[in-house]
Design a protein around this motif. Structure first.
Motif, PDB file in Angstrom:
ATOM      1  N   ASN A 119      23.898  20.246  26.909  1.00 61.09           N
ATOM      2  CA  ASN A 119      23.387  19.625  28.133  1.00 61.09           C
ATOM      3  C   ASN A 119      22.774  20.612  29.110  1.00 61.09           C
ATOM      4  OD1 ASN A 119      24.416  17.042  27.301  1.00 61.09           O
ATOM      5  ND2 ASN A 119      26.457  17.765  27.867  1.00 61.09           N
ATOM      6  N   CYS A 120      22.669  21.867  28.724  1.00 63.37           N
ATOM      7  CA  CYS A 120      22.166  22.874  29.655  1.00 63.37           C
ATOM      8  C   CYS A 120      20.645  22.785  29.812  1.00 63.37           C
ATOM      9  CB  CYS A 120      22.545  24.265  29.164  1.00 63.37           C
ATOM     10  SG  CYS A 120      21.692  24.744  27.649  1.00 63.37           S
ATOM     11  N   THR A 121      20.136  23.509  30.800  1.00 66.73           N
ATOM     12  CA  THR A 121      18.697  23.587  31.029  1.00 66.73           C
ATOM     13  C   THR A 121      18.038  24.377  29.896  1.00 66.73           C
ATOM     14  OG1 THR A 121      18.962  23.489  33.424  1.00 66.73           O
ATOM     15  CG2 THR A 121      16.912  24.442  32.595  1.00 66.73           C
ATOM     16  N   LYS A 122      16.889  23.880  29.462  1.00 65.82           N
ATOM     17  CA  LYS A 122      16.165  24.530  28.371  1.00 65.82           C
ATOM     18  C   LYS A 122      14.716  24.769  28.779  1.00 65.82           C
ATOM     19  CE  LYS A 122      18.985  22.080  24.935  1.00 65.82           C
ATOM     20  NZ  LYS A 122      19.809  21.304  25.889  1.00 65.82           N
ATOM     21  N   GLU A 123      14.111  25.802  28.213  1.00 65.50           N
ATOM     22  CA  GLU A 123      12.703  26.098  28.465  1.00 65.50           C
ATOM     23  C   GLU A 123      11.920  25.987  27.158  1.00 65.50           C
ATOM     24  OE1 GLU A 123      12.430  29.960  30.193  1.00 65.50           O
ATOM     25  OE2 GLU A 123      13.341  29.349  32.098  1.00 65.50           O
ATOM     26  N   SER A 298       8.011  25.781  20.919  1.00 64.61           N
ATOM     27  CA  SER A 298       8.941  26.908  20.936  1.00 64.61           C
ATOM     28  C   SER A 298       9.952  26.715  22.046  1.00 64.61           C
ATOM     29  CB  SER A 298       8.196  28.232  21.178  1.00 64.61           C
ATOM     30  OG  SER A 298       7.287  28.505  20.141  1.00 64.61           O
ATOM     31  N   ARG A 299      11.224  26.816  21.702  1.00 66.90           N
ATOM     32  CA  ARG A 299      12.266  26.826  22.740  1.00 66.90           C
ATOM     33  C   ARG A 299      12.491  28.283  23.105  1.00 66.90           C
ATOM     34  NH1 ARG A 299      17.777  24.702  20.841  1.00 66.90           N
ATOM     35  NH2 ARG A 299      16.967  22.595  21.218  1.00 66.90           N
ATOM     36  N   THR A 300      12.169  28.652  24.324  1.00 63.07           N
ATOM     37  CA  THR A 300      12.270  30.039  24.746  1.00 63.07           C
ATOM     38  C   THR A 300      13.580  30.359  25.459  1.00 63.07           C
ATOM     39  OG1 THR A 300      11.063  29.470  26.769  1.00 63.07           O
ATOM     40  CG2 THR A 300       9.772  30.318  24.916  1.00 63.07           C
ATOM     41  N   ARG A 301      14.295  29.335  25.860  1.00 61.80           N
ATOM     42  CA  ARG A 301      15.586  29.538  26.519  1.00 61.80           C
ATOM     43  C   ARG A 301      16.480  28.336  26.306  1.00 61.80           C
ATOM     44  NH1 ARG A 301      18.005  32.308  30.741  1.00 61.80           N
ATOM     45  NH2 ARG A 301      16.146  33.581  31.029  1.00 61.80           N
ATOM     46  N   GLN A 302      17.778  28.609  26.115  1.00 61.83           N
ATOM     47  CA  GLN A 302      18.802  27.574  26.103  1.00 61.83           C
ATOM     48  C   GLN A 302      19.961  28.114  26.922  1.00 61.83           C
ATOM     49  OE1 GLN A 302      20.154  26.309  22.239  1.00 61.83           O
ATOM     50  NE2 GLN A 302      21.152  24.497  23.044  1.00 61.83           N
TER      51      GLN A 302
END
Length: 367
Positions: A119-123, A298-302
């Motif tokens: 559930n965290c913020t993703k980029e 592309s997911r650059t952050r989780q």
């Protein structure tokens, strides 16, 4: 990120790196989170499977007793050795990526800690290709509908972004695994069975959404060659008419347009958990009077795991090439190790791991 929890460990307090001795067999195994850069192509579960083989043979996560058990199976050439290796430690994922997508993949055991990363913020960074709508909303699917795109300008796209920023209501794609009355949505679409009710919209938050590159025609992307047949379009139309009689699925562009180069652009976004990036691209294309689908993602952050760490509490991610090389050498007795006995993949994990249970190995970050 990966969360790795050996079954026998009890919960204990975290220790800072400055107070912790170097890792020894008596202080291991540990449980922790770390990031892997998933490549485009493999499924998330195939990545998990490859990692299970490495993790089950590492003193970082498995007891000496288990390691000896695996060695004995290898010596006896037990055909079930691979299955036994996977059972040595449980690994599950915390944020599936589509096969098309690459970037930070979260995997681990289903605990409260892992759910934080669901559930965290993703980029994300994604490329949208205009003029064509697919059943999956990305280039892995088949063409469902063509629409005009030549009129869409960079300014028009920028102006439309505000509609998809902040708290928005988002409807998941009909070609998704979400279930309605126990039946996946995509089955209704494939079988031509009317949806019993509208697909439930969900509230998601798009913290930021920006156009970072206008490619125009300067790219090599093309629409998928596979297209829906007249029968498949009719089946999908029937499914949607169950909740909206006005639905009509047909091309708005003549066939010769297939030979033209469609417009593409790149978006960067920060979103809450549960957000469908494909739906944002699909809906944005509609907002500018066209159709569109995702061709790169592309997911650059989780959470605090990022491909390019920027903040003090950020963790880097392990390149897939490192894992791939380690997997190819998994049963080799000549693996290269450092002065403390760690292989390259283990050392990279130690350097980028957030320990959840157990003393922190020498070289790991403090939390």
């Amino acid at each position: 990120m990966f969360q790795l929890l050996p079954r026998h460990l009890s919960r204990c307090s975290r220790l800072s790196t400055s107070k912790m001795p170097k890792a020894t067999l008596s202080s291991l195994p540990v449980s922790g989170l770390f990031g892997i850069v998933k490549p485009s192509g493999p499924t998330s579960m195939s990545v998990v499977h490859d990692l299970q083989q490495l993790i089950a043979r590492s003193k970082l996560f498995v007891t000496e007793e288990k390691l000896e058990e695996i060695k004995s199976r290898k010596a006896s050439k037990n055909k079930r050795r691979g299955k036994g290796a996977r059972e040595a430690i449980k690994v599950g994922q915390g944020g599936t990526l589509d096969p098309l997508a690459d970037g930070v993949l979260g995997v681990g055991k289903g605990t409260k800690k892992l759910s934080d990363f669901l559930n965290c913020t993703k980029e994300y960074q994604t490329t949208c290709l205009l003029g064509c709508e697919t059943d999956t909303y990305d280039s892995e699917g088949a063409r469902v509908r063509l629409a005009p795109w030549q009129h869409v300008t960079e300014d028009a796209v920028r102006a439309a972004l505000a509609q998809f920023t902040g708290e928005i209501s988002q409807t998941p794609p009909i070609f998704s695994a979400l279930k309605m009355d126990g039946k996946p949505l995509y089955e209704y679409a494939r079988e031509g069975k009317p949806l019993p009710r509208p697909i439930e919209a969900r509230k998601v938050t798009v913290h930021s959404l920006e156009l970072v590159e206008w490619k125009g025609k300067d790219h090599d992307f093309r629409w998928p060659e596979k297209s829906f047949s007249a029968e498949e379009k009719k089946a999908m139309e029937t499914a949607l008419k169950g909740v909206d009689e006005s639905v009509e699925i047909k091309d708005d562009v003549e066939a010769p347009a297939l030979d033209q180069v469609p417009t593409a652009f790149v978006l960067k976004m920060t979103v809450s958990g549960g957000t469908y990036v494909r739906s944002i691209v699909h809906d944005l294309a509609h907002a500018v009077g066209s159709a569109g689908h995702v061709v790169t993602l592309s997911r650059t952050r989780q959470g605090r795991f990022a491909i390019n760490p920027a903040g003090e509490g950020d963790y880097g991610c392990i390149p897939w090439e490192t894992i791939e090389k380690a997997t190819s050498e998994i049963d080799s007795d000549t693996k290269e190790r450092d002065e403390e006995g760690w292989t390259k993949w283990e050392r990279e994990v130690i350097a980028n791991m957030e320990v959840i249970e157990g003393p922190k190995p020498s070289g790991s970050k403090a939390t």
